[in-house]
Design a protein around this motif. Structure first.
Motif, PDB file in Angstrom:
ATOM      1  N   THR A 164       0.827  -1.211   0.000  1.00  0.00           N
ATOM      2  CA  THR A 164       0.000   0.000   0.000  1.00  0.00           C
ATOM      3  C   THR A 164       0.859   1.258   0.000  1.00  0.00           C
ATOM      4  N   GLN A 165       1.883   1.292   0.843  1.00  0.00           N
ATOM      5  CA  GLN A 165       2.738   2.474   0.939  1.00  0.00           C
ATOM      6  C   GLN A 165       3.611   2.643  -0.307  1.00  0.00           C
ATOM      7  N   LEU A 166       4.106   1.537  -0.861  1.00  0.00           N
ATOM      8  CA  LEU A 166       4.924   1.616  -2.075  1.00  0.00           C
ATOM      9  C   LEU A 166       4.092   2.100  -3.265  1.00  0.00           C
ATOM     10  N   ARG A 167       2.845   1.651  -3.337  1.00  0.00           N
ATOM     11  CA  ARG A 167       1.973   2.105  -4.428  1.00  0.00           C
ATOM     12  C   ARG A 167       1.671   3.596  -4.282  1.00  0.00           C
ATOM     13  N   SER A 168       1.419   4.033  -3.055  1.00  0.00           N
ATOM     14  CA  SER A 168       1.131   5.449  -2.815  1.00  0.00           C
ATOM     15  C   SER A 168       2.323   6.325  -3.175  1.00  0.00           C
ATOM     16  N   GLY A 170       4.460   5.666  -5.505  1.00  0.00           N
ATOM     17  CA  GLY A 170       4.808   5.521  -6.910  1.00  0.00           C
ATOM     18  C   GLY A 170       5.970   4.585  -7.165  1.00  0.00           C
ATOM     19  N   VAL A 171       6.383   3.834  -6.148  1.00  0.00           N
ATOM     20  CA  VAL A 171       7.499   2.893  -6.323  1.00  0.00           C
ATOM     21  C   VAL A 171       7.040   1.672  -7.097  1.00  0.00           C
ATOM     22  N   ILE A 172       5.785   1.263  -6.894  1.00  0.00           N
ATOM     23  CA  ILE A 172       5.213   0.166  -7.668  1.00  0.00           C
ATOM     24  C   ILE A 172       3.999   0.682  -8.431  1.00  0.00           C
ATOM     25  N   GLY A 173       3.687   0.037  -9.535  1.00  0.00           N
ATOM     26  CA  GLY A 173       2.555   0.437 -10.348  1.00  0.00           C
ATOM     27  C   GLY A 173       2.357  -0.519 -11.489  1.00  0.00           C
ATOM     28  N   LYS A 174       1.325  -0.296 -12.271  1.00  0.00           N
ATOM     29  CA  LYS A 174       1.026  -1.157 -13.405  1.00  0.00           C
ATOM     30  C   LYS A 174       1.964  -0.847 -14.566  1.00  0.00           C
ATOM     31  N   SER A 175       2.157  -1.842 -15.421  1.00  0.00           N
ATOM     32  CA  SER A 175       3.014  -1.655 -16.593  1.00  0.00           C
ATOM     33  C   SER A 175       2.287  -0.827 -17.638  1.00  0.00           C
ATOM     34  N   ARG A 176       3.062  -0.136 -18.458  1.00  0.00           N
ATOM     35  CA  ARG A 176       2.484   0.627 -19.555  1.00  0.00           C
ATOM     36  C   ARG A 176       1.940  -0.344 -20.609  1.00  0.00           C
TER      37      ARG A 176
END
Length: 476
Positions: A164-168, A170-176
Protein backbone atom coordinates in the motif's frame (compact mmCIF):
# COMPACT_ATOMS: atom_id res chain seq x y z
CA UNK A 1 6.21 -33.97 28.28
CA UNK A 2 8.55 -32.01 30.59
CA UNK A 3 11.78 -33.40 32.07
CA UNK A 4 13.48 -31.81 35.09
CA UNK A 5 17.17 -32.65 35.59
CA UNK A 6 19.21 -31.66 38.66
CA UNK A 7 22.94 -31.01 38.21
CA UNK A 8 25.76 -29.19 39.98
CA UNK A 9 27.57 -26.34 38.29
CA UNK A 10 31.36 -25.89 38.37
CA UNK A 11 31.13 -23.48 41.30
CA UNK A 12 29.26 -26.11 43.30
CA UNK A 13 25.78 -24.57 43.09
CA UNK A 14 22.76 -26.73 42.33
CA UNK A 15 20.81 -26.00 39.13
CA UNK A 16 17.68 -27.45 37.56
CA UNK A 17 17.34 -27.91 33.79
CA UNK A 18 13.80 -28.04 32.37
CA UNK A 19 13.23 -29.56 28.92
CA UNK A 20 9.95 -29.66 27.05
CA UNK A 21 9.63 -31.84 23.94
CA UNK A 22 6.61 -32.38 21.65
CA UNK A 23 6.50 -35.45 19.43
CA UNK A 24 4.34 -36.33 16.45
CA UNK A 25 4.61 -39.66 14.68
CA UNK A 26 7.59 -40.62 16.84
CA UNK A 27 9.56 -37.49 15.80
CA UNK A 28 10.42 -34.48 17.95
CA UNK A 29 8.77 -31.48 16.28
CA UNK A 30 9.43 -28.99 19.10
CA UNK A 31 12.04 -28.80 21.84
CA UNK A 32 12.91 -26.08 24.40
CA UNK A 33 15.28 -26.10 27.41
CA UNK A 34 16.14 -23.66 30.20
CA UNK A 35 18.06 -23.75 33.52
CA UNK A 36 16.82 -22.40 36.89
CA UNK A 37 18.34 -22.13 40.39
CA UNK A 38 15.22 -23.66 41.97
CA UNK A 39 13.23 -26.74 41.04
CA UNK A 40 9.91 -24.90 41.54
CA UNK A 41 10.91 -22.28 38.98
CA UNK A 42 11.92 -24.98 36.48
CA UNK A 43 8.59 -26.80 36.89
CA UNK A 44 6.58 -23.57 36.59
CA UNK A 45 8.38 -22.63 33.35
CA UNK A 46 7.94 -26.11 31.90
CA UNK A 47 4.21 -26.01 32.72
CA UNK A 48 3.79 -22.65 30.94
CA UNK A 49 5.63 -23.92 27.84
CA UNK A 50 3.52 -27.08 27.74
CA UNK A 51 0.34 -24.98 27.82
CA UNK A 52 1.65 -22.71 25.04
CA UNK A 53 2.72 -25.70 22.94
CA UNK A 54 -0.78 -27.16 23.20
CA UNK A 55 -2.36 -23.97 21.82
CA UNK A 56 -3.51 -24.07 18.16
CA UNK A 57 -0.88 -22.80 15.74
CA UNK A 58 2.00 -22.74 18.24
CA UNK A 59 3.94 -25.57 16.62
CA UNK A 60 3.43 -24.10 13.16
CA UNK A 61 4.70 -20.72 14.39
CA UNK A 62 7.81 -22.31 15.83
CA UNK A 63 8.40 -24.28 12.61
CA UNK A 64 8.09 -21.15 10.48
CA UNK A 65 10.25 -19.01 12.74
CA UNK A 66 13.56 -20.10 11.29
CA UNK A 67 12.59 -20.60 7.63
CA UNK A 68 14.02 -17.93 5.35
CA UNK A 69 12.08 -16.17 2.63
CA UNK A 70 14.51 -17.70 0.14
CA UNK A 71 13.69 -21.23 1.30
CA UNK A 72 9.97 -20.53 0.86
CA UNK A 73 10.50 -19.09 -2.64
CA UNK A 74 12.72 -22.02 -3.65
CA UNK A 75 10.19 -24.61 -2.51
CA UNK A 76 7.32 -22.69 -4.14
CA UNK A 77 9.22 -22.45 -7.43
CA UNK A 78 9.99 -26.18 -7.43
CA UNK A 79 6.36 -27.12 -6.77
CA UNK A 80 5.03 -24.82 -9.49
CA UNK A 81 7.60 -26.15 -11.97
CA UNK A 82 6.67 -29.76 -11.25
CA UNK A 83 2.99 -28.92 -11.82
CA UNK A 84 3.83 -26.97 -15.00
CA UNK A 85 2.25 -23.86 -13.48
CA UNK A 86 5.29 -21.60 -13.47
CA UNK A 87 5.36 -19.17 -16.35
CA UNK A 88 8.63 -18.05 -17.87
CA UNK A 89 8.31 -14.46 -16.60
CA UNK A 90 7.51 -15.47 -13.02
CA UNK A 91 10.38 -17.97 -13.11
CA UNK A 92 12.79 -15.16 -13.99
CA UNK A 93 11.37 -12.95 -11.22
CA UNK A 94 11.73 -15.67 -8.57
CA UNK A 95 15.27 -16.44 -9.71
CA UNK A 96 16.22 -12.76 -9.41
CA UNK A 97 14.62 -12.54 -5.96
CA UNK A 98 16.78 -15.39 -4.69
CA UNK A 99 19.85 -13.24 -5.42
CA UNK A 100 18.56 -10.48 -3.13
CA UNK A 101 19.67 -10.18 0.50
CA UNK A 102 16.09 -9.91 1.76
CA UNK A 103 15.54 -13.60 0.96
CA UNK A 104 18.33 -14.58 3.37
CA UNK A 105 16.28 -13.47 6.36
CA UNK A 106 13.65 -15.54 8.22
CA UNK A 107 10.29 -14.75 6.66
CA UNK A 108 8.64 -14.30 10.06
CA UNK A 109 11.11 -11.54 10.99
CA UNK A 110 10.70 -9.34 7.90
CA UNK A 111 8.75 -6.18 8.77
CA UNK A 112 6.90 -3.60 6.68
CA UNK A 113 9.91 -1.27 6.70
CA UNK A 114 12.12 -4.04 5.31
CA UNK A 115 9.83 -4.58 2.31
CA UNK A 116 9.63 -0.83 1.72
CA UNK A 117 13.42 -0.57 1.85
CA UNK A 118 13.70 -3.41 -0.68
CA UNK A 119 11.26 -1.66 -3.04
CA UNK A 120 13.14 1.65 -2.84
CA UNK A 121 16.44 -0.15 -3.39
CA UNK A 122 15.07 -1.73 -6.59
CA UNK A 123 13.82 1.69 -7.70
CA UNK A 124 17.28 3.17 -7.11
CA UNK A 125 18.75 0.40 -9.27
CA UNK A 126 16.61 1.63 -12.16
CA UNK A 127 13.73 -0.87 -11.96
CA UNK A 128 10.43 0.47 -13.24
CA UNK A 129 7.32 0.55 -11.00
CA UNK A 130 5.94 -2.43 -12.94
CA UNK A 131 9.13 -4.43 -12.37
CA UNK A 132 9.17 -3.67 -8.61
CA UNK A 133 5.51 -4.66 -8.46
CA UNK A 134 6.37 -8.00 -10.09
CA UNK A 135 8.91 -8.61 -7.31
CA UNK A 136 6.63 -7.86 -4.35
CA UNK A 137 3.73 -9.63 -6.05
CA UNK A 138 5.85 -12.78 -6.45
CA UNK A 139 6.81 -12.64 -2.75
CA UNK A 140 3.17 -12.19 -1.81
CA UNK A 141 2.10 -15.17 -3.94
CA UNK A 142 4.80 -17.42 -2.44
CA UNK A 143 3.86 -16.46 1.15
CA UNK A 144 0.15 -17.00 0.52
CA UNK A 145 0.95 -20.40 -1.01
CA UNK A 146 3.06 -21.37 2.01
CA UNK A 147 0.34 -20.29 4.42
CA UNK A 148 -2.49 -21.96 2.52
CA UNK A 149 -0.90 -25.15 1.21
CA UNK A 150 1.87 -25.86 3.73
CA UNK A 151 -0.08 -24.63 6.77
CA UNK A 152 2.79 -22.35 7.77
CA UNK A 153 1.93 -19.69 10.33
CA UNK A 154 2.99 -16.56 8.46
CA UNK A 155 1.79 -12.98 8.91
CA UNK A 156 1.13 -11.41 5.50
CA UNK A 157 0.05 -8.03 6.96
CA UNK A 158 3.55 -6.46 6.95
CA UNK A 159 3.86 -7.12 3.20
CA UNK A 160 0.30 -5.91 2.50
CA UNK A 161 1.03 -2.68 4.36
CA UNK A 162 4.30 -2.23 2.45
CA UNK A 163 2.51 -2.73 -0.90
CA UNK A 164 0.00 0.00 0.00
CA UNK A 165 2.74 2.47 0.94
CA UNK A 166 4.92 1.62 -2.08
CA UNK A 167 1.97 2.11 -4.43
CA UNK A 168 1.13 5.45 -2.82
CA UNK A 169 4.75 6.58 -3.25
CA UNK A 170 4.81 5.52 -6.91
CA UNK A 171 7.50 2.89 -6.32
CA UNK A 172 5.21 0.17 -7.67
CA UNK A 173 2.56 0.44 -10.35
CA UNK A 174 1.03 -1.16 -13.40
CA UNK A 175 3.01 -1.65 -16.59
CA UNK A 176 2.48 0.63 -19.55
CA UNK A 177 0.16 -0.87 -22.14
CA UNK A 178 2.02 -2.18 -25.17
CA UNK A 179 0.73 -1.23 -28.58
CA UNK A 180 3.45 -2.86 -30.68
CA UNK A 181 2.15 -4.79 -33.68
CA UNK A 182 4.12 -6.32 -36.53
CA UNK A 183 3.78 -4.51 -39.81
CA UNK A 184 2.81 -6.56 -42.85
CA UNK A 185 6.37 -6.32 -44.13
CA UNK A 186 7.86 -7.41 -40.78
CA UNK A 187 5.55 -10.41 -40.56
CA UNK A 188 6.32 -11.52 -44.11
CA UNK A 189 10.07 -11.17 -43.53
CA UNK A 190 10.14 -13.12 -40.29
CA UNK A 191 7.89 -15.85 -41.74
CA UNK A 192 10.33 -16.21 -44.63
CA UNK A 193 13.26 -16.35 -42.19
CA UNK A 194 11.51 -19.01 -40.09
CA UNK A 195 10.57 -20.98 -43.22
CA UNK A 196 14.22 -21.07 -44.30
CA UNK A 197 15.19 -22.15 -40.80
CA UNK A 198 12.70 -25.04 -40.57
CA UNK A 199 13.83 -26.41 -43.94
CA UNK A 200 17.32 -26.92 -42.60
CA UNK A 201 18.49 -30.16 -41.01
CA UNK A 202 16.73 -30.91 -37.68
CA UNK A 203 14.27 -28.07 -38.29
CA UNK A 204 11.35 -30.27 -37.25
CA UNK A 205 9.32 -27.51 -35.53
CA UNK A 206 6.72 -25.92 -37.86
CA UNK A 207 7.56 -22.37 -36.77
CA UNK A 208 5.55 -20.71 -39.55
CA UNK A 209 2.41 -22.70 -38.73
CA UNK A 210 2.72 -21.77 -35.04
CA UNK A 211 3.19 -18.06 -35.81
CA UNK A 212 0.21 -17.97 -38.17
CA UNK A 213 -1.85 -19.98 -35.67
CA UNK A 214 -0.96 -17.51 -32.88
CA UNK A 215 -2.24 -14.59 -34.97
CA UNK A 216 -5.41 -16.40 -36.07
CA UNK A 217 -6.37 -17.57 -32.55
CA UNK A 218 -4.90 -14.78 -30.36
CA UNK A 219 -3.55 -17.57 -28.14
CA UNK A 220 -0.55 -17.29 -25.88
CA UNK A 221 2.47 -19.42 -26.79
CA UNK A 222 2.14 -21.59 -23.68
CA UNK A 223 -1.54 -22.23 -24.49
CA UNK A 224 -0.63 -23.32 -28.03
CA UNK A 225 1.79 -25.86 -26.60
CA UNK A 226 -0.93 -27.34 -24.34
CA UNK A 227 -3.87 -27.86 -26.70
CA UNK A 228 -4.68 -31.53 -27.38
CA UNK A 229 -6.34 -33.52 -30.12
CA UNK A 230 -8.78 -34.91 -27.56
CA UNK A 231 -10.08 -31.38 -26.95
CA UNK A 232 -10.80 -30.67 -30.62
CA UNK A 233 -14.47 -30.46 -31.63
CA UNK A 234 -14.38 -31.42 -35.31
CA UNK A 235 -18.07 -30.64 -35.86
CA UNK A 236 -18.13 -27.12 -34.45
CA UNK A 237 -14.47 -26.33 -35.24
CA UNK A 238 -13.70 -25.50 -31.62
CA UNK A 239 -10.72 -26.25 -29.40
CA UNK A 240 -10.84 -26.41 -25.60
CA UNK A 241 -8.03 -24.31 -24.13
CA UNK A 242 -7.45 -25.59 -20.62
CA UNK A 243 -6.28 -23.49 -17.66
CA UNK A 244 -6.34 -20.26 -19.65
CA UNK A 245 -4.69 -17.34 -17.90
CA UNK A 246 -7.08 -15.41 -15.68
CA UNK A 247 -5.98 -13.30 -12.68
CA UNK A 248 -9.09 -14.26 -10.70
CA UNK A 249 -9.23 -17.94 -11.70
CA UNK A 250 -5.79 -19.30 -12.52
CA UNK A 251 -6.09 -23.04 -12.82
CA UNK A 252 -9.70 -23.91 -13.72
CA UNK A 253 -10.33 -21.41 -16.49
CA UNK A 254 -11.09 -23.76 -19.41
CA UNK A 255 -12.51 -22.04 -22.51
CA UNK A 256 -13.83 -23.17 -25.89
CA UNK A 257 -12.14 -21.25 -28.68
CA UNK A 258 -13.42 -21.06 -32.29
CA UNK A 259 -10.73 -21.89 -34.85
CA UNK A 260 -11.39 -19.06 -37.28
CA UNK A 261 -9.92 -18.45 -40.72
CA UNK A 262 -6.75 -20.40 -41.42
CA UNK A 263 -6.49 -21.69 -37.82
CA UNK A 264 -8.61 -24.74 -38.72
CA UNK A 265 -6.51 -25.57 -41.80
CA UNK A 266 -3.29 -25.25 -39.79
CA UNK A 267 -4.55 -27.71 -37.17
CA UNK A 268 -5.65 -30.20 -39.82
CA UNK A 269 -2.22 -30.07 -41.45
CA UNK A 270 -0.49 -31.27 -38.26
CA UNK A 271 0.36 -35.00 -37.97
CA UNK A 272 -1.30 -36.83 -35.09
CA UNK A 273 1.85 -38.29 -33.57
CA UNK A 274 1.30 -37.04 -30.02
CA UNK A 275 -1.61 -36.25 -27.73
CA UNK A 276 -0.77 -32.57 -28.21
CA UNK A 277 -1.44 -30.81 -31.50
CA UNK A 278 1.88 -28.95 -31.33
CA UNK A 279 4.17 -31.31 -29.35
CA UNK A 280 7.20 -29.03 -29.28
CA UNK A 281 9.24 -27.03 -26.79
CA UNK A 282 7.62 -23.60 -26.88
CA UNK A 283 10.83 -22.12 -25.46
CA UNK A 284 12.51 -23.14 -28.72
CA UNK A 285 9.75 -21.43 -30.71
CA UNK A 286 10.18 -18.22 -28.70
CA UNK A 287 13.97 -18.40 -29.04
CA UNK A 288 13.72 -18.83 -32.82
CA UNK A 289 11.40 -15.82 -33.02
CA UNK A 290 13.84 -13.68 -31.04
CA UNK A 291 16.79 -14.81 -33.17
CA UNK A 292 14.82 -14.07 -36.33
CA UNK A 293 13.92 -10.55 -35.18
CA UNK A 294 17.54 -9.89 -34.25
CA UNK A 295 18.85 -11.22 -37.57
CA UNK A 296 16.37 -9.10 -39.54
CA UNK A 297 16.87 -5.94 -37.49
CA UNK A 298 13.27 -5.95 -36.20
CA UNK A 299 13.31 -4.18 -32.86
CA UNK A 300 10.92 -4.32 -29.92
CA UNK A 301 8.71 -7.10 -31.30
CA UNK A 302 7.89 -9.97 -28.96
CA UNK A 303 6.09 -13.18 -29.78
CA UNK A 304 3.35 -12.18 -27.33
CA UNK A 305 2.68 -9.10 -29.52
CA UNK A 306 1.11 -11.50 -32.04
CA UNK A 307 -1.78 -11.90 -29.59
CA UNK A 308 -2.38 -8.12 -29.62
CA UNK A 309 -2.03 -8.16 -33.40
CA UNK A 310 -4.59 -10.94 -33.75
CA UNK A 311 -7.11 -9.16 -31.50
CA UNK A 312 -6.67 -5.93 -33.48
CA UNK A 313 -7.23 -7.78 -36.77
CA UNK A 314 -10.50 -9.21 -35.48
CA UNK A 315 -11.75 -5.72 -34.65
CA UNK A 316 -10.58 -4.44 -38.00
CA UNK A 317 -12.52 -7.20 -39.72
CA UNK A 318 -15.73 -6.04 -38.08
CA UNK A 319 -16.25 -8.31 -35.05
CA UNK A 320 -17.99 -6.82 -32.03
CA UNK A 321 -16.41 -6.60 -28.57
CA UNK A 322 -18.24 -9.62 -27.21
CA UNK A 323 -17.31 -11.68 -30.29
CA UNK A 324 -13.62 -10.82 -30.02
CA UNK A 325 -13.76 -11.71 -26.31
CA UNK A 326 -14.88 -15.24 -27.25
CA UNK A 327 -11.58 -15.60 -29.11
CA UNK A 328 -9.20 -13.71 -26.83
CA UNK A 329 -10.68 -14.93 -23.54
CA UNK A 330 -10.93 -11.44 -22.03
CA UNK A 331 -13.73 -10.94 -19.51
CA UNK A 332 -14.00 -7.16 -19.35
CA UNK A 333 -17.33 -7.19 -21.21
CA UNK A 334 -19.27 -8.79 -18.36
CA UNK A 335 -22.08 -6.25 -18.34
CA UNK A 336 -22.61 -6.63 -22.08
CA UNK A 337 -22.61 -10.40 -21.80
CA UNK A 338 -25.79 -10.28 -19.68
CA UNK A 339 -27.72 -9.24 -22.77
CA UNK A 340 -25.88 -11.44 -25.27
CA UNK A 341 -26.15 -15.15 -25.88
CA UNK A 342 -23.54 -15.99 -28.50
CA UNK A 343 -22.40 -19.43 -29.56
CA UNK A 344 -18.68 -19.49 -30.38
CA UNK A 345 -19.23 -21.61 -33.50
CA UNK A 346 -21.46 -18.85 -34.93
CA UNK A 347 -18.36 -16.76 -35.56
CA UNK A 348 -17.44 -18.97 -38.53
CA UNK A 349 -20.09 -17.14 -40.52
CA UNK A 350 -18.51 -13.81 -39.66
CA UNK A 351 -15.14 -14.29 -41.36
CA UNK A 352 -14.22 -15.58 -44.81
CA UNK A 353 -12.07 -18.68 -45.13
CA UNK A 354 -8.32 -18.12 -45.26
CA UNK A 355 -8.42 -19.91 -48.63
CA UNK A 356 -11.45 -20.46 -50.81
CA UNK A 357 -12.46 -24.07 -50.39
CA UNK A 358 -12.77 -25.83 -53.72
CA UNK A 359 -14.45 -29.19 -53.59
CA UNK A 360 -11.87 -31.94 -53.88
CA UNK A 361 -12.76 -35.60 -54.00
CA UNK A 362 -11.27 -37.24 -50.91
CA UNK A 363 -8.49 -39.75 -51.46
CA UNK A 364 -9.74 -43.31 -51.10
CA UNK A 365 -8.02 -45.05 -48.18
CA UNK A 366 -7.57 -48.83 -48.02
CA UNK A 367 -5.89 -51.17 -45.54
CA UNK A 368 -4.22 -54.20 -47.10
CA UNK A 369 -1.76 -56.68 -45.56
CA UNK A 370 -0.89 -54.25 -42.77
CA UNK A 371 -0.22 -51.33 -45.13
CA UNK A 372 -2.17 -48.11 -45.70
CA UNK A 373 -2.98 -47.34 -49.36
CA UNK A 374 -4.38 -44.02 -50.60
CA UNK A 375 -5.66 -42.58 -53.86
CA UNK A 376 -5.25 -44.77 -56.94
CA UNK A 377 -3.68 -47.69 -55.07
CA UNK A 378 -5.53 -50.30 -53.01
CA UNK A 379 -2.87 -53.00 -52.54
CA UNK A 380 0.71 -54.03 -53.30
CA UNK A 381 -0.26 -55.35 -56.75
CA UNK A 382 -1.40 -51.86 -57.80
CA UNK A 383 1.97 -50.41 -56.74
CA UNK A 384 3.91 -53.12 -58.59
CA UNK A 385 1.85 -52.61 -61.75
CA UNK A 386 2.31 -48.80 -61.70
CA UNK A 387 6.09 -49.03 -61.41
CA UNK A 388 6.38 -52.16 -63.59
CA UNK A 389 7.96 -54.21 -60.77
CA UNK A 390 8.34 -57.98 -61.10
CA UNK A 391 8.06 -60.66 -58.44
CA UNK A 392 11.78 -60.57 -57.57
CA UNK A 393 11.48 -56.85 -56.81
CA UNK A 394 8.55 -57.22 -54.44
CA UNK A 395 8.91 -60.61 -52.73
CA UNK A 396 10.94 -59.28 -49.78
CA UNK A 397 9.18 -55.91 -49.70
CA UNK A 398 6.72 -55.05 -46.89
CA UNK A 399 4.78 -51.92 -47.83
CA UNK A 400 3.79 -49.72 -44.87
CA UNK A 401 2.36 -46.77 -46.75
CA UNK A 402 1.57 -46.00 -50.40
CA UNK A 403 -0.25 -42.98 -51.85
CA UNK A 404 -1.00 -42.21 -55.51
CA UNK A 405 -2.18 -38.58 -55.71
CA UNK A 406 -2.19 -38.20 -59.53
CA UNK A 407 -0.50 -34.90 -60.53
CA UNK A 408 0.26 -34.14 -56.86
CA UNK A 409 2.79 -36.99 -56.81
CA UNK A 410 3.17 -40.38 -55.22
CA UNK A 411 4.96 -41.95 -52.25
CA UNK A 412 5.78 -45.52 -51.24
CA UNK A 413 7.35 -46.40 -47.86
CA UNK A 414 8.42 -49.98 -47.30
CA UNK A 415 10.75 -52.24 -45.34
CA UNK A 416 13.15 -54.52 -47.18
CA UNK A 417 15.62 -56.76 -45.31
CA UNK A 418 15.15 -54.71 -42.15
CA UNK A 419 15.86 -51.35 -43.83
CA UNK A 420 13.30 -48.56 -44.22
CA UNK A 421 13.01 -47.20 -47.79
CA UNK A 422 11.02 -44.41 -49.44
CA UNK A 423 10.27 -43.89 -53.13
CA UNK A 424 8.71 -40.60 -54.16
CA UNK A 425 7.47 -39.04 -57.39
CA UNK A 426 6.95 -35.25 -57.27
CA UNK A 427 4.45 -35.09 -60.15
CA UNK A 428 2.54 -37.37 -62.51
CA UNK A 429 5.67 -39.30 -63.55
CA UNK A 430 6.21 -42.66 -61.84
CA UNK A 431 9.89 -43.62 -61.62
CA UNK A 432 10.94 -46.33 -59.14
CA UNK A 433 13.93 -44.76 -57.29
CA UNK A 434 13.77 -45.95 -53.66
CA UNK A 435 16.31 -44.63 -51.16
CA UNK A 436 17.09 -45.66 -47.56
CA UNK A 437 15.52 -43.42 -44.92
CA UNK A 438 14.59 -43.30 -41.23
CA UNK A 439 11.59 -42.34 -39.15
CA UNK A 440 13.22 -39.09 -38.05
CA UNK A 441 14.05 -38.14 -41.64
CA UNK A 442 10.50 -38.86 -42.80
CA UNK A 443 9.11 -36.89 -39.87
CA UNK A 444 11.33 -33.93 -40.79
CA UNK A 445 10.33 -34.03 -44.46
CA UNK A 446 6.60 -34.22 -43.74
CA UNK A 447 6.61 -31.53 -41.06
CA UNK A 448 8.54 -29.11 -43.24
CA UNK A 449 6.24 -29.67 -46.21
CA UNK A 450 8.77 -31.46 -48.41
CA UNK A 451 6.49 -34.49 -48.56
CA UNK A 452 2.73 -34.80 -48.51
CA UNK A 453 1.78 -31.12 -48.71
CA UNK A 454 0.25 -29.44 -51.75
CA UNK A 455 1.63 -26.10 -53.05
CA UNK A 456 -1.30 -24.24 -51.43
CA UNK A 457 -0.25 -25.59 -48.02
CA UNK A 458 -3.06 -28.13 -47.60
CA UNK A 459 -2.34 -31.67 -46.48
CA UNK A 460 -2.21 -34.26 -49.29
CA UNK A 461 -0.96 -37.35 -47.51
CA UNK A 462 1.73 -36.16 -45.07
CA UNK A 463 -0.34 -36.52 -41.91
CA UNK A 464 -1.55 -40.02 -42.80
CA UNK A 465 1.98 -41.03 -43.79
CA UNK A 466 3.51 -40.00 -40.48
CA UNK A 467 0.72 -41.51 -38.41
CA UNK A 468 0.86 -44.89 -40.16
CA UNK A 469 4.66 -45.16 -40.02
CA UNK A 470 4.84 -44.10 -36.39
CA UNK A 471 2.18 -46.65 -35.45
CA UNK A 472 3.79 -49.44 -37.49
CA UNK A 473 7.35 -48.94 -36.19
CA UNK A 474 6.19 -48.55 -32.59
CA UNK A 475 4.93 -52.16 -32.74
CA UNK A 476 8.40 -53.52 -33.35
Amino acid sequence: MATITKYRKKNGELSYSATVRVKQGGKVIFSASRSFPKESLARAWAQRVEIEAAAPGFIEQQAAAGITLGEIITRYREEMSQQDRLGRTKGYVLQALLRSSITDRPAAEIETEDYIEYGRMRQAEGASPATVFQDVSAIHTALIHAKTNWKMSLDINPLNSAITQLRSAGVIGKSRQRDRRPTEDELLRILKWLNDRQHRQNGHIPHCDIVRFAVATCMRLAEIGRIRWADLDETKRLILVRERKDPSNKYTNDQWLPLLGEAWDIVQAQPRIDERIFPYQMKSVSAAWERGCKALGIHGLRFHDLRHHGVSLLFEQGLAIQEVALVSGHKTWTNLKRYTNLRPESLHDKLPRARPETPKPPLITTLSAGGLYMGGWANAQDVAQTFDLDHDDTQSMEIIFAADCAEAGACVVFIDSGTLFVATSPDSTRDWLPEPTSLNRLRHRTMTGKMGRAPDGTNTYGRQLLESITQRLSQE
